[in-house]
Scaffold this motif. Structure first.
Motif, PDB file in Angstrom:
ATOM      1  N   THR A   1       2.579 -16.244  11.679  1.00  0.00           N
ATOM      2  CA  THR A   1       3.559 -15.634  12.414  1.00  0.00           C
ATOM      3  C   THR A   1       4.847 -15.824  11.302  1.00  0.00           C
ATOM      4  O   THR A   1       4.557 -16.043  10.118  1.00  0.00           O
ATOM      5  CB  THR A   1       4.208 -16.490  13.785  1.00  0.00           C
ATOM      6  OG1 THR A   1       5.116 -15.691  14.218  1.00  0.00           O
ATOM      7  CG2 THR A   1       4.571 -17.728  13.350  1.00  0.00           C
TER       8      THR A   1
ATOM      9  N   SER B   1       2.251 -10.009  16.938  1.00  0.00           N
ATOM     10  CA  SER B   1       2.672 -11.386  17.329  1.00  0.00           C
ATOM     11  C   SER B   1       4.312 -11.518  16.683  1.00  0.00           C
ATOM     12  O   SER B   1       5.470 -11.749  17.558  1.00  0.00           O
ATOM     13  CB  SER B   1       2.031 -12.651  17.023  1.00  0.00           C
ATOM     14  OG  SER B   1       2.330 -13.089  15.818  1.00  0.00           O
TER      15      SER B   1
ATOM     16  N   TRP C   1      -2.951  -8.353  13.805  1.00  0.00           N
ATOM     17  CA  TRP C   1      -2.561  -9.065  15.064  1.00  0.00           C
ATOM     18  C   TRP C   1      -1.397  -9.985  14.806  1.00  0.00           C
ATOM     19  O   TRP C   1      -0.581 -10.112  15.791  1.00  0.00           O
ATOM     20  CB  TRP C   1      -3.844 -10.005  15.394  1.00  0.00           C
ATOM     21  CG  TRP C   1      -5.137  -9.175  16.182  1.00  0.00           C
ATOM     22  CD1 TRP C   1      -6.503  -9.142  15.897  1.00  0.00           C
ATOM     23  CD2 TRP C   1      -5.021  -8.552  17.324  1.00  0.00           C
ATOM     24  NE1 TRP C   1      -7.148  -8.493  16.639  1.00  0.00           N
ATOM     25  CE2 TRP C   1      -6.168  -7.884  17.561  1.00  0.00           C
ATOM     26  CE3 TRP C   1      -3.966  -7.972  18.253  1.00  0.00           C
ATOM     27  CZ2 TRP C   1      -6.790  -7.087  18.711  1.00  0.00           C
ATOM     28  CZ3 TRP C   1      -4.421  -7.103  19.266  1.00  0.00           C
ATOM     29  CH2 TRP C   1      -5.712  -6.601  19.547  1.00  0.00           C
ATOM     30  N   SER C   2      -1.336 -10.535  13.644  1.00  0.00           N
ATOM     31  CA  SER C   2      -0.262 -11.402  13.373  1.00  0.00           C
ATOM     32  C   SER C   2       0.996 -10.651  13.510  1.00  0.00           C
ATOM     33  O   SER C   2       1.791 -11.128  13.715  1.00  0.00           O
ATOM     34  CB  SER C   2      -0.568 -12.390  12.114  1.00  0.00           C
ATOM     35  OG  SER C   2      -1.626 -13.289  12.034  1.00  0.00           O
TER      36      SER C   2
ATOM     37  N   GLY D   1       2.038 -15.383  22.775  1.00  0.00           N
ATOM     38  CA  GLY D   1       2.364 -16.345  21.613  1.00  0.00           C
ATOM     39  C   GLY D   1       3.656 -15.829  21.056  1.00  0.00           C
ATOM     40  O   GLY D   1       4.648 -16.744  20.922  1.00  0.00           O
ATOM     41  N   GLY D   2       3.563 -14.618  20.410  1.00  0.00           N
ATOM     42  CA  GLY D   2       4.722 -13.937  19.921  1.00  0.00           C
ATOM     43  C   GLY D   2       6.165 -14.042  21.002  1.00  0.00           C
ATOM     44  O   GLY D   2       7.030 -14.272  20.508  1.00  0.00           O
ATOM     45  N   THR D   3       5.961 -13.822  22.136  1.00  0.00           N
ATOM     46  CA  THR D   3       7.010 -13.626  23.161  1.00  0.00           C
ATOM     47  C   THR D   3       7.439 -15.168  23.410  1.00  0.00           C
ATOM     48  O   THR D   3       8.520 -15.260  23.471  1.00  0.00           O
ATOM     49  CB  THR D   3       6.345 -13.134  24.374  1.00  0.00           C
ATOM     50  OG1 THR D   3       6.134 -11.674  24.086  1.00  0.00           O
ATOM     51  CG2 THR D   3       7.732 -13.126  25.485  1.00  0.00           C
TER      52      THR D   3
ATOM     53  N   ALA E   1      -1.216 -12.895  20.409  1.00  0.00           N
ATOM     54  CA  ALA E   1      -0.362 -12.048  19.707  1.00  0.00           C
ATOM     55  C   ALA E   1       1.022 -11.843  20.587  1.00  0.00           C
ATOM     56  O   ALA E   1       2.085 -12.164  20.148  1.00  0.00           O
ATOM     57  CB  ALA E   1      -0.984 -10.772  19.189  1.00  0.00           C
ATOM     58  N   LEU E   2       0.604 -11.052  21.746  1.00  0.00           N
ATOM     59  CA  LEU E   2       1.748 -10.612  22.750  1.00  0.00           C
ATOM     60  C   LEU E   2       2.413 -12.008  23.403  1.00  0.00           C
ATOM     61  O   LEU E   2       3.739 -12.115  23.371  1.00  0.00           O
ATOM     62  CB  LEU E   2       1.337  -9.707  23.664  1.00  0.00           C
ATOM     63  CG  LEU E   2       0.766  -8.338  23.056  1.00  0.00           C
ATOM     64  CD1 LEU E   2       0.424  -7.550  24.251  1.00  0.00           C
ATOM     65  CD2 LEU E   2       2.015  -7.708  22.435  1.00  0.00           C
TER      66      LEU E   2
ATOM     67  N   LEU F   1      -1.324 -19.229  18.840  1.00  0.00           N
ATOM     68  CA  LEU F   1      -1.556 -18.227  17.565  1.00  0.00           C
ATOM     69  C   LEU F   1      -2.533 -19.070  16.548  1.00  0.00           C
ATOM     70  O   LEU F   1      -3.282 -18.486  16.066  1.00  0.00           O
ATOM     71  CB  LEU F   1      -0.265 -17.966  16.662  1.00  0.00           C
ATOM     72  CG  LEU F   1       0.612 -17.167  17.360  1.00  0.00           C
ATOM     73  CD1 LEU F   1       1.894 -17.043  16.507  1.00  0.00           C
ATOM     74  CD2 LEU F   1       0.097 -15.803  17.740  1.00  0.00           C
TER      75      LEU F   1
ATOM     76  N   GLY G   1       3.689 -21.433  22.019  1.00  0.00           N
ATOM     77  CA  GLY G   1       3.375 -20.221  21.185  1.00  0.00           C
ATOM     78  C   GLY G   1       2.474 -20.455  19.906  1.00  0.00           C
ATOM     79  O   GLY G   1       1.525 -19.654  19.611  1.00  0.00           O
TER      80      GLY G   1
END
Length: 212
Positions: A48, A191, A187-188, A125-127, A122-123, A41, A37
């Motif tokens: 993040t 995430s 975008w960050s 990587g954040g997940t 974003a989606l 990013l 992840g």
């Protein structure tokens, strides 16, 4: 130092104890999710929340690697962890911190991606970050950093870890206003929302043993 017995996560199924194999596997999965992840990013120039975000932010001004910055930023939080979270939790978190620092450096050598769309980074990587943090928390460990503070607040005051983490992340993003462009900042932020959505939805008392 607080007793480990008084600091069991409220979501832990107290009737079935984790074996050493369970803990090692859960912690390994957490490290893998977070390392991938973070690199997603990083490929898109995003930051993040939490200690990873702080390391990425400092990386704009430092020649040190992200893995090294991650470890250095974590030092004061590890001291807090040793004082407030018990010996077992601290040792697991220290092991995760070292493993994650190394894994974050290793992933680019094992997986090279030429392009990542910001929405995907974003989606996904954040997940992935949220999944990793959740996996570690289920096995009484964390990546350190602000995650230690949020887990301590949940254990002591019943404050949802995802909600408190989101507030701390806002502070990191406020500092990033000095460095990031508006598109990257937006975008960050997405995430960070994806990461904390995982915690707010799944890191709840009783969720682990099917009571809620």
């Amino acid at each position: 130092m607080a007793s480990d017995a008084t600091l069991v996560l409220p979501s832990r199924d107290k009737g079935v104890a984790h074996t050493l194999k369970d803990d090692l596997y859960g912690m390994l999965l957490g490290v893998m999710f977070i390392a991938v992840g973070l690199n997603l990013l990083k490929c898109s120039g995003m930051i993040t929340g939490g200690v990873a975000g702080i390391a990425l932010l400092i990386g704009h001004f430092s020649s040190l690697s992200i893995g090294m910055l991650f470890f250095l930023v974590n030092i004061p939080f590890m001291i807090f962890c040793a004082c407030c979270m018990g010996r077992a939790f601290t040792l697991k978190t220290l092991a995760v911190n070292l493993a994650l620092s190394l894994a974050t450096e290793a992933v680019p050598q094992l997986m090279q991606v030429s392009y990542v769309h910001p929405l995907f980074a974003a989606l996904v990587g954040g997940t992935f970050l949220g999944m990793g943090v959740l996996s570690l928390a289920r096995h009484d460990a964390s990546v350190g950093g602000t995650g230690v503070v949020t887990l301590w607040l949940q254990r002591r005051a019943g404050i949802n870890a995802g909600k408190s983490q989101l507030l701390l992340d806002l502070l990191v993003f406020a500092l990033s206003l000095l460095t990031l462009s508006w598109p990257l900042l937006l975008w960050s932020s997405l995430s960070a929302l994806a990461m904390n959505a995982m915690l707010m939805n799944w890191h709840k008392p009783g969720r682990y043993n099917g009571k809620s």
